[in-house]
Write a protein that holds these residues in place. Structure first.
Motif, short mmCIF file in Angstrom:
data_model
loop_
_atom_site.label_atom_id
_atom_site.label_comp_id
_atom_site.label_asym_id
_atom_site.label_seq_id
_atom_site.Cartn_x
_atom_site.Cartn_y
_atom_site.Cartn_z
N LYS A 187 4.53 -0.10 2.11
CA LYS A 187 5.15 -0.76 0.99
C LYS A 187 5.81 -2.13 1.23
CE LYS A 187 6.14 3.74 -1.56
NZ LYS A 187 5.30 4.41 -0.51
N THR B 260 0.96 -1.18 0.18
CA THR B 260 -0.12 -0.26 -0.19
C THR B 260 0.74 1.23 -0.16
OG1 THR B 260 -0.05 0.37 2.42
CG2 THR B 260 -1.73 -1.35 1.22
N ASP B 261 0.30 2.36 -0.11
CA ASP B 261 0.97 3.65 -0.35
C ASP B 261 1.68 3.68 1.17
OD1 ASP B 261 1.66 6.24 -1.38
OD2 ASP B 261 0.53 7.05 0.06
N SER B 262 0.92 3.47 2.23
CA SER B 262 1.94 3.91 3.52
C SER B 262 2.53 2.51 3.96
CB SER B 262 0.55 4.18 4.40
OG SER B 262 -0.24 3.12 4.76
N ASP C 75 1.94 -3.23 -7.15
CA ASP C 75 2.13 -1.79 -6.87
C ASP C 75 2.87 -1.50 -5.31
OD1 ASP C 75 0.63 -1.37 -9.15
OD2 ASP C 75 -1.17 -0.84 -8.00
N HIS C 76 3.57 -0.59 -5.25
CA HIS C 76 4.17 0.01 -3.87
C HIS C 76 5.15 -0.92 -3.51
CE1 HIS C 76 0.64 2.72 -3.72
NE2 HIS C 76 -0.23 1.47 -3.74
N HIS D 107 2.87 0.30 -10.26
CA HIS D 107 2.90 1.65 -9.78
C HIS D 107 3.31 1.96 -8.33
CE1 HIS D 107 1.08 5.61 -9.08
NE2 HIS D 107 0.70 5.53 -8.24
N ASP D 108 3.98 3.05 -8.33
CA ASP D 108 4.89 3.23 -7.12
C ASP D 108 5.67 2.39 -6.76
OD1 ASP D 108 5.37 4.74 -4.68
OD2 ASP D 108 4.00 3.75 -3.47
N HIS E 2 -3.27 5.36 -14.84
CA HIS E 2 -2.51 5.93 -13.77
C HIS E 2 -2.10 7.45 -14.25
CE1 HIS E 2 -1.80 2.58 -11.27
NE2 HIS E 2 -1.67 1.80 -12.29
#
Length: 486
Positions: free
Chosen positions: A62, A58-60, A89-90, A111-112, A166
């Protein structure tokens, strides 16, 4: 209990991979990963390629996959069709060598994603490839890529982003060293936004940098832009160094391009430095140094096949240095011409301006974009320098130290390396010690509270409940600590 459970890894798993470890290969743990997990892969060992990462962080929280050096050597991922495929992602991936993928050494379609402290080499096709479908933001930092590419369609680094799924994705490449290409362009990108900062790029089979439109997407989906700051482009052949706009396989970017404080080191008989092909909106160039090794004039732009999106030429430039007699855009201002930029030691690739260099203290402090065409969110001032023909993973050694006005080119004559004054370092250490408890508490609180957002396969409602309880305990502890200090 609070000390035990308030660790940031309390509800994540650390997997150990390598000889004598619980897992023999990265493949063995790839399907087990969840947000926040860490994989530590032992160095000084080689592991089979065709590793495919399909579980997202997740974004927070990774997922981190880290090579741990042994005897000073990274772990090596070798062979396969795609030696390493990041299809989720992440992720943060660091500390590896990736070699030998028959189609791609690294295949990016997530992504990320951050890839750092990694060497990608001896790739018979693409070195690092970004897919046109599914790819979002990617950061490459402290990455070395060499002996990769083939022909005119396979490249050491080839990026794309999915502008539908994205939007606004960024390809950022910083502190990297790309060299000895076997084919294609050293760095080619179709990404929506390109941030090319502080790299040393040389030895491309064709161009060192190509920023062009995506394949398979309409031109009106997004505009593709490029911010190119603080790099060295060393042209060892005679082809163009840079192309922007299009490669004729897709449409045009109709984008804005900004070149600031780069050093272009050119061979004899080289073509114009920047080929503008088909549609762009604007190009601006400030504080750049252009030098043909051995002397001689250069031509900066090739404009014979350009299509201006605004219906007119939009060109800007301030305080660039070029050899005497060079062909430069008429819109440039403050151009400085001379016979020799006087680098500190050209033979040793020390491109800092010498004490008597005409590059010293004559750069534009705040160069402006062409009127009506501001570059979006530019890197206003270069903060670092590219290490010469190598990768240095400690950014503290790469700080751009200015004395007086900014110098022209990728380096300052004041020196290579952001060395802190001893007194300042001591003060920073003391301040860091005083702030550590508060920083730890903030980190702990965020991690504990974040547990409630980490539900997914294998996560339980009990874990979420415990996360909320621990977050409350941290908040209470912080309040009590403030009371005691008051």
């Amino acid at each position: 209990m609070a000390t035990l459970f308030l660790s940031s890894s309390a509800f994540a798993t650390t997997y150990e991979v390598g000889p004598g470890k619980p897992y023999a290969s990265l493949k063995a743990v790839a399907s087990l990963l969840q947000a926040g997990d860490v994989v530590e892969v032992s160095g000084n060992a080689t592991y089979a390629g065709d590793v495919k990462l399909t579980k997202s962080g997740t974004d927070s929280n990774k997922i981190t996959i880290r090579g741990v050096r042994a005897a000073g050597k990274r772990p090596v991922l070798s062979g396969g069709t795609n030696t390493l495929e990041v299809g989720a992602d992440h992720y943060v991936i660091e500390g590896f060598e990736v070699v030998g993928g028959s189609s791609r050494c690294v295949f990016h379609r997530g992504h990320d994603i951050t890839i750092r402290d990694t060497a990608v080499h001896d790739c018979p096709s693409h070195g690092i490839l970004g897919a046109m479908d599914g790819s979002g933001s990617l950061t490459l930092e402290y990455v070395e890529v060499y002996k990769a590419g083939a022909g005119d369609k396979r490249h050491p680094i080839y990026m794309d982003t999915d502008e539908i799924n994205h939007p606004g994705a960024v390809f950022r490449m910083q502190h990297c060293f790309v060299h000895d290409g076997l084919g294609g362009h050293a760095v080619k990108s179709r990404a929506e936004r390109n941030e090319i900062y502080y790299n040393w790029i040389e030895g491309a089979y064709y161009r060192e940098l190509e920023l062009v439109a995506p394949d398979g997407e309409a031109e009106d989906v997004a505009r593709e832009d490029g911010d190119i700051v603080g790099n060295v482009f060393r042209k060892t052949g005679t082809f163009y160094t840079v192309r922007i706009g299009s490669d004729a396989t897709g449409g045009s970017t109709n984008g804005r391009y900004r070149f600031v404080n780069n050093t272009f080191l050119l061979a004899q008989n080289v073509k114009p430095v920047v080929e503008v092909f088909w549609g762009i909106e604007s190009i601006e160039m400030h504080n750049n140094a252009f030098y043909r090794v051995g002397g001689g004039a250069v031509s900066i732009l090739k404009l014979t096949e350009v299509e201006w999106a605004a219906g007119k030429a939009v060109i800007g430039g301030q305080n660039n240095w070029v050899p005497q007699g060079s062909t430069v855009p008429s819109q440039w201002q403050g151009t400085i011409q001379g016979s020799n930029p006087k680098f500190a030691d050209l033979a040793a690739f020390d491109l800092r301006p010498a004490a008597d260099s005409p590059l010293r203290d004559v750069g534009a402090a705040a160069p402006a974009s062409p009127a009506g065409y501001p570059f979006p969110s530019p890197l206003a001032t270069p903060l670092f320098v590219p290490p010469a023909k190598k990768v240095v993973t400690d950014a503290g050694l790469l700080g751009r130290v200015m004395a007086g006005a900014i110098d022209i080119g990728a380096y300052e004559g004041a020196g290579l390396g952001g060395v802190r004054e001893e007194a300042g370092a001591e003060a920073e250490t003391e301040a860091g010690a005083d702030a550590q408890a508060d920083a730890d508490a903030v980190s702990v609180e965020e991690n504990a509270a974040g547990i409630t957002c980490s539900m997914g396969p294998g996560r339980t409602t009990g874990a979420a409940w415990m996360g909320g309880l621990l977050a409350g305990m941290v908040m209470l502890w912080r309040r009590r600590r403030k009371v005691r200090e008051s």
